[in-house]
Scaffold this motif. Structure first.
Motif, PDB file in Angstrom:
ATOM      1  N   ALA A   1     -36.565  11.804   1.739  1.00  0.00           N
ATOM      2  CA  ALA A   1     -35.277  11.186   2.057  1.00  0.00           C
ATOM      3  C   ALA A   1     -34.463  12.088   2.991  1.00  0.00           C
ATOM      4  O   ALA A   1     -34.642  13.307   3.007  1.00  0.00           O
ATOM      5  N   ARG A   2     -33.548  11.461   3.733  1.00  0.00           N
ATOM      6  CA  ARG A   2     -32.771  12.146   4.781  1.00  0.00           C
ATOM      7  C   ARG A   2     -32.294  13.555   4.408  1.00  0.00           C
ATOM      8  O   ARG A   2     -32.575  14.513   5.152  1.00  0.00           O
ATOM      9  N   PRO A   3     -31.560  13.728   3.299  1.00  0.00           N
ATOM     10  CA  PRO A   3     -31.033  15.078   3.058  1.00  0.00           C
ATOM     11  C   PRO A   3     -32.127  16.108   2.834  1.00  0.00           C
ATOM     12  O   PRO A   3     -31.919  17.305   3.063  1.00  0.00           O
TER      13      PRO A   3
ATOM     14  N   ILE B   1     -35.952  11.195  13.382  1.00  0.00           N
ATOM     15  CA  ILE B   1     -34.976  11.907  14.220  1.00  0.00           C
ATOM     16  C   ILE B   1     -34.749  13.339  13.714  1.00  0.00           C
ATOM     17  O   ILE B   1     -34.592  14.270  14.495  1.00  0.00           O
ATOM     18  N   PHE B   2     -34.807  13.534  12.404  1.00  0.00           N
ATOM     19  CA  PHE B   2     -34.562  14.876  11.844  1.00  0.00           C
ATOM     20  C   PHE B   2     -35.742  15.810  12.122  1.00  0.00           C
ATOM     21  O   PHE B   2     -35.544  16.989  12.390  1.00  0.00           O
ATOM     22  N   PHE B   3     -36.948  15.273  12.067  1.00  0.00           N
ATOM     23  CA  PHE B   3     -38.128  16.088  12.367  1.00  0.00           C
ATOM     24  C   PHE B   3     -38.065  16.547  13.830  1.00  0.00           C
ATOM     25  O   PHE B   3     -38.373  17.695  14.149  1.00  0.00           O
TER      26      PHE B   3
ATOM     27  N   VAL C   1     -29.248  26.129   0.850  1.00  0.00           N
ATOM     28  CA  VAL C   1     -30.013  26.040   2.108  1.00  0.00           C
ATOM     29  C   VAL C   1     -29.308  25.167   3.154  1.00  0.00           C
ATOM     30  O   VAL C   1     -29.570  25.289   4.351  1.00  0.00           O
ATOM     31  N   MET C   2     -28.383  24.289   2.691  1.00  0.00           N
ATOM     32  CA  MET C   2     -27.651  23.475   3.674  1.00  0.00           C
ATOM     33  C   MET C   2     -26.688  24.329   4.498  1.00  0.00           C
ATOM     34  O   MET C   2     -26.317  23.954   5.607  1.00  0.00           O
ATOM     35  N   VAL C   3     -26.281  25.468   3.943  1.00  0.00           N
ATOM     36  CA  VAL C   3     -25.464  26.400   4.733  1.00  0.00           C
ATOM     37  C   VAL C   3     -26.316  26.951   5.871  1.00  0.00           C
ATOM     38  O   VAL C   3     -25.863  27.051   7.018  1.00  0.00           O
TER      39      VAL C   3
ATOM     40  N   ILE D   1     -20.753   6.019   2.984  1.00  0.00           N
ATOM     41  CA  ILE D   1     -20.881   5.502   1.612  1.00  0.00           C
ATOM     42  C   ILE D   1     -22.338   5.121   1.384  1.00  0.00           C
ATOM     43  O   ILE D   1     -22.932   4.450   2.224  1.00  0.00           O
ATOM     44  N   HIS D   2     -22.918   5.540   0.294  1.00  0.00           N
ATOM     45  CA  HIS D   2     -24.248   5.005  -0.040  1.00  0.00           C
ATOM     46  C   HIS D   2     -24.603   5.098  -1.517  1.00  0.00           C
ATOM     47  O   HIS D   2     -25.698   4.680  -1.913  1.00  0.00           O
ATOM     48  N   ARG D   3     -23.705   5.657  -2.369  1.00  0.00           N
ATOM     49  CA  ARG D   3     -24.037   5.760  -3.796  1.00  0.00           C
ATOM     50  C   ARG D   3     -24.203   4.371  -4.388  1.00  0.00           C
ATOM     51  O   ARG D   3     -23.383   3.475  -4.121  1.00  0.00           O
TER      52      ARG D   3
ATOM     53  N   PRO E   1     -26.744   5.083  11.403  1.00  0.00           N
ATOM     54  CA  PRO E   1     -26.778   6.473  10.927  1.00  0.00           C
ATOM     55  C   PRO E   1     -27.085   7.386  12.115  1.00  0.00           C
ATOM     56  O   PRO E   1     -27.851   7.019  12.998  1.00  0.00           O
ATOM     57  N   LEU E   2     -26.462   8.558  12.105  1.00  0.00           N
ATOM     58  CA  LEU E   2     -26.624   9.472  13.233  1.00  0.00           C
ATOM     59  C   LEU E   2     -27.634  10.562  12.919  1.00  0.00           C
ATOM     60  O   LEU E   2     -27.849  10.896  11.749  1.00  0.00           O
ATOM     61  N   GLY E   3     -28.155  11.170  13.954  1.00  0.00           N
ATOM     62  CA  GLY E   3     -28.954  12.381  13.784  1.00  0.00           C
ATOM     63  C   GLY E   3     -28.046  13.499  13.302  1.00  0.00           C
ATOM     64  O   GLY E   3     -26.809  13.384  13.342  1.00  0.00           O
TER      65      GLY E   3
ATOM     66  N   ASP F   1     -25.444  15.062  16.078  1.00  0.00           N
ATOM     67  CA  ASP F   1     -24.293  14.190  16.334  1.00  0.00           C
ATOM     68  C   ASP F   1     -23.382  14.128  15.106  1.00  0.00           C
ATOM     69  O   ASP F   1     -22.155  14.163  15.222  1.00  0.00           O
ATOM     70  N   PHE F   2     -23.982  14.044  13.928  1.00  0.00           N
ATOM     71  CA  PHE F   2     -23.145  13.902  12.731  1.00  0.00           C
ATOM     72  C   PHE F   2     -22.360  15.179  12.449  1.00  0.00           C
ATOM     73  O   PHE F   2     -21.187  15.125  12.057  1.00  0.00           O
ATOM     74  N   LEU F   3     -23.007  16.312  12.688  1.00  0.00           N
ATOM     75  CA  LEU F   3     -22.335  17.601  12.480  1.00  0.00           C
ATOM     76  C   LEU F   3     -21.131  17.709  13.409  1.00  0.00           C
ATOM     77  O   LEU F   3     -20.031  18.110  12.992  1.00  0.00           O
TER      78      LEU F   3
ATOM     79  N   ASP G   1     -19.167   9.545  -0.325  1.00  0.00           N
ATOM     80  CA  ASP G   1     -19.651   9.665  -1.705  1.00  0.00           C
ATOM     81  C   ASP G   1     -20.968  10.465  -1.687  1.00  0.00           C
ATOM     82  O   ASP G   1     -21.679  10.528  -2.670  1.00  0.00           O
ATOM     83  N   SER G   2     -21.255  11.049  -0.537  1.00  0.00           N
ATOM     84  CA  SER G   2     -22.485  11.842  -0.369  1.00  0.00           C
ATOM     85  C   SER G   2     -22.333  13.209  -1.020  1.00  0.00           C
ATOM     86  O   SER G   2     -21.252  13.803  -0.978  1.00  0.00           O
ATOM     87  N   GLY G   3     -23.417  13.710  -1.579  1.00  0.00           N
ATOM     88  CA  GLY G   3     -23.384  15.060  -2.126  1.00  0.00           C
ATOM     89  C   GLY G   3     -23.283  16.088  -1.012  1.00  0.00           C
ATOM     90  O   GLY G   3     -22.372  16.924  -0.979  1.00  0.00           O
ATOM     91  N   GLY G   4     -24.211  15.994  -0.062  1.00  0.00           N
ATOM     92  CA  GLY G   4     -24.283  16.988   1.001  1.00  0.00           C
ATOM     93  C   GLY G   4     -23.020  17.036   1.849  1.00  0.00           C
ATOM     94  O   GLY G   4     -22.572  18.114   2.249  1.00  0.00           O
ATOM     95  N   ILE G   5     -22.443  15.874   2.102  1.00  0.00           N
ATOM     96  CA  ILE G   5     -21.289  15.842   3.009  1.00  0.00           C
ATOM     97  C   ILE G   5     -20.042  16.472   2.364  1.00  0.00           C
ATOM     98  O   ILE G   5     -19.241  17.109   3.051  1.00  0.00           O
TER      99      ILE G   5
ATOM    100  N   LYS H   1     -20.050  19.082   0.597  1.00  0.00           N
ATOM    101  CA  LYS H   1     -20.253  20.513   0.828  1.00  0.00           C
ATOM    102  C   LYS H   1     -20.023  20.871   2.295  1.00  0.00           C
ATOM    103  O   LYS H   1     -19.379  21.866   2.604  1.00  0.00           O
ATOM    104  N   GLU H   2     -20.572  20.049   3.179  1.00  0.00           N
ATOM    105  CA  GLU H   2     -20.411  20.349   4.611  1.00  0.00           C
ATOM    106  C   GLU H   2     -18.943  20.287   5.009  1.00  0.00           C
ATOM    107  O   GLU H   2     -18.471  21.099   5.807  1.00  0.00           O
ATOM    108  N   ALA H   3     -18.192  19.338   4.423  1.00  0.00           N
ATOM    109  CA  ALA H   3     -16.756  19.250   4.709  1.00  0.00           C
ATOM    110  C   ALA H   3     -16.071  20.543   4.279  1.00  0.00           C
ATOM    111  O   ALA H   3     -15.238  21.099   5.005  1.00  0.00           O
TER     112      ALA H   3
HETATM  113  N1  UDP Z   1     -26.105  12.922   7.763  1.00  0.00           N
HETATM  114  C1  UDP Z   1     -26.611  12.701   9.040  1.00  0.00           C
HETATM  115  N2  UDP Z   1     -26.301  11.517   9.654  1.00  0.00           N
HETATM  116  C2  UDP Z   1     -25.506  10.573   9.084  1.00  0.00           C
HETATM  117  C3  UDP Z   1     -25.007  10.819   7.782  1.00  0.00           C
HETATM  118  C4  UDP Z   1     -25.343  12.003   7.146  1.00  0.00           C
HETATM  119  O1  UDP Z   1     -27.313  13.542   9.599  1.00  0.00           O
HETATM  120  O2  UDP Z   1     -25.266   9.528   9.702  1.00  0.00           O
HETATM  121  C5  UDP Z   1     -26.462  14.189   7.076  1.00  0.00           C
HETATM  122  C6  UDP Z   1     -25.297  14.984   6.553  1.00  0.00           C
HETATM  123  O3  UDP Z   1     -24.789  15.865   7.529  1.00  0.00           O
HETATM  124  C7  UDP Z   1     -25.916  15.725   5.379  1.00  0.00           C
HETATM  125  C8  UDP Z   1     -26.963  14.758   4.866  1.00  0.00           C
HETATM  126  O4  UDP Z   1     -27.200  13.840   5.928  1.00  0.00           O
HETATM  127  O5  UDP Z   1     -26.550  16.911   5.802  1.00  0.00           O
HETATM  128  C9  UDP Z   1     -26.473  14.046   3.642  1.00  0.00           C
HETATM  129  O6  UDP Z   1     -27.362  13.032   3.317  1.00  0.00           O
HETATM  130  P1  UDP Z   1     -26.946  11.778   2.428  1.00  0.00           P
HETATM  131  O7  UDP Z   1     -25.473  11.600   2.474  1.00  0.00           O
HETATM  132  O8  UDP Z   1     -27.813  10.659   2.877  1.00  0.00           O
HETATM  133  O9  UDP Z   1     -27.474  12.190   0.985  1.00  0.00           O
HETATM  134  P2  UDP Z   1     -26.871  13.020  -0.228  1.00  0.00           P
HETATM  135  O10 UDP Z   1     -26.443  14.354   0.277  1.00  0.00           O
HETATM  136  O11 UDP Z   1     -25.772  12.231  -0.843  1.00  0.00           O
HETATM  137  O12 UDP Z   1     -28.028  13.105  -1.163  1.00  0.00           O
END
Ligand code: UDP
Ligand code: UD1
Length: 353
Positions: free
Chosen positions: A9-11, A45-47, A168-170, A202-204, A258-260, A263-265, A277-281, A283-285
């Motif tokens: 999955a994406r994260p 796109i992430f790869f 590791v996201m840091v 939003i995706h929860r 959804p962005l790469g 771009d999203f950073l 409602d994202s976990g990773g976001i 933290k990034e915020a």
């Molecule tokens: N992200 C991204 N493009 C987007 C939305 C999120 O690259 O359009 C990144 C975001 O920067 C973070 C990660 O995806 O690193 C978070 O993934 P997601 O919100 O899907 O999952 P969660 O963290 O809630 O498990």
């Protein structure tokens, strides 16, 4: 040592990028992609952007119910592990791919390492919480991003194999922030000016699948005058369409694909506020020092709330609008709660010991 990295999955792609770079200096890595996410902008796109090596095995599991998805992954991962005989299975985060990978490894008597161990929202109605708890309880190496995570594991009686590594996201964020600033043209592409817009994601399941919750969120966004940029997760798109809310939302906010990561950073880094409602976001915020309003009643990233940079909001239209308008970080307290980078290097070092 041969390590089987299991992602889907994406994260997880964003988390594995720095770890993979480090472990490949010392070990042989086999990448198994479950296929949980498969759209180009949720996967390949992430790869490409993060220089992650192409997966060695792609299981093509795709979408489905929790039982179907986790069960199919389990069966297919087991077949590969039997064939490839890795010494260690490496899993990330809290998705169904995480649990399937950990279970497959543990049942075959292969050592399991969990990156992002010890996270707890203490909400068992959240599918990810079940995945976290079960994964931690069958892991041999538990790499914790925070001190809170270490304490959570100790409270559950898990003491052996627990390592505080930082997040590791840091590593990913620090590695890519300047690259994103110079390479991404997303602000110009969307006609945005720095600090004049809000980013929303939003995706929860608790927010998307329940019509009344999704409707409250859509109504709140539609009533607000601020520019809202909303890269729509495929799950959210599906439910917006199902509940007849997609066109209404599209008329009021900038709905985009959804962005790469780059771009999203950049989009986050120049935002006035973030709603998510994202976990990773969350933290990034915090790391980017952008005020964050989280549309959830609990969070596994409690440090972001404790330090006053993140506010949890129950799903109610007026609550959401009020929170977004009024929330400002309550103090200037900002510590390196998720470490200062170098988590991937520590993980590789502990695995080598
Ligand atoms: N992200 C991204 N493009 C987007 C939305 C999120 O690259 O359009 C990144 C975001 O920067 C973070 C990660 O995806 O690193 C978070 O993934 P997601 O919100 O899907 O999952 P969660 O963290 O809630 O498990
Ligand atoms: C999953 C994780 C969640 C994580 C999120 C990251 C679980 C239980 N959930 O949620 O913890 O935060 O990934 O983004 O593992 N879909 C597509 N294209 C895709 C992927 C999904 O259209 O490439 C659609 C399908 O309709 C699918 C739905 O999105 O049914 C949900 O996908 P799924 O992987 O089941 O869960 P996520 O909501 O993505």
């Amino acid at each position: 040592m041969k390590i089987a990295t299991i992602v889907g999955a994406r994260p997880q792609f964003i988390k594995m990028a720095p770890v993979s770079r480090e472990i490949r200096k010392k070990f042989k890595e086999l990448i198994i992609h479950t296929g949980q996410h498969y759209d180009y902008e949720m996967d390949r796109i992430f790869f490409e952007e993060l220089d992650i090596p192409k997966p060695d095995c792609h299981l093509g599991v795709g979408s489905g119910t929790h039982g179907y998805q986790t069960g199919t992954m389990l069966k297919k991962i087991e077949e590969i592990l039997i064939q490839e005989k890795p010494d260690l299975v490496l899993v990330y985060g809290d998705t169904n791919s995480t649990l399937a990978g950990a279970l497959a490894g543990a049942k075959l008597g292969i050592k399991v390492a969990h990156v992002e161990a010890g996270l707890r929202s203490f909400d068992r109605s959240m599918p990810e919480e079940v995945n976290r708890v079960l994964t931690d309880h069958c892991s041999d190496f538990l790499f914790c991003p925070t001190e809170t995570a270490v304490k959570n594991l100790h409270r559950e009686g898990i003491n052996d194999g627990v390592y505080l590594t930082g997040d590791v996201m840091v590593d990913s964020l620090l590695h890519n922030k300047e690259i994103a600033e110079s390479r991404s043209g997303i602000l110009d592409e969307l006609g945005l000016k720095s600090k004049e817009y809000i980013v929303a994601t939003i995706h929860r399941a608790s927010n998307t699948d329940r019509k009344e919750n999704l409707e409250s969120i859509v109504n709140a966004f539609c009533e607000m005058e601020e520019i809202i940029v909303f890269p729509v997760h495929p799950r959210t798109k599906k439910y917006l369409k199902k509940y007849g809310l997609f066109d209404k939302l599209r008329a009021s906010v900038k709905l985009i694909k959804p962005l790469g990561y780059l771009d999203f950073l950049k989009l986050m880094n120049h935002a006035k506020k973030i709603i998510t409602d994202s976990g990773g976001i969350q933290k990034e915020a915090y790391i980017l020092k952008i005020p964050c309003v989280t549309l959830r009643e609990n969070t596994e990233w409690i440090e972001t709330v404790e330090d006053g940079w993140n506010m949890l909001v129950a799903i109610d239209k007026d609550n959401i609008i009020r929170a977004i308008h009024q929330f400002q970080p309550s103090s200037v307290k900002h510590k390196e709660r998720f470490g200062s980078g170098g988590a991937a290097g520590k993980i590789a070092k502990y695995l080598a010991e």
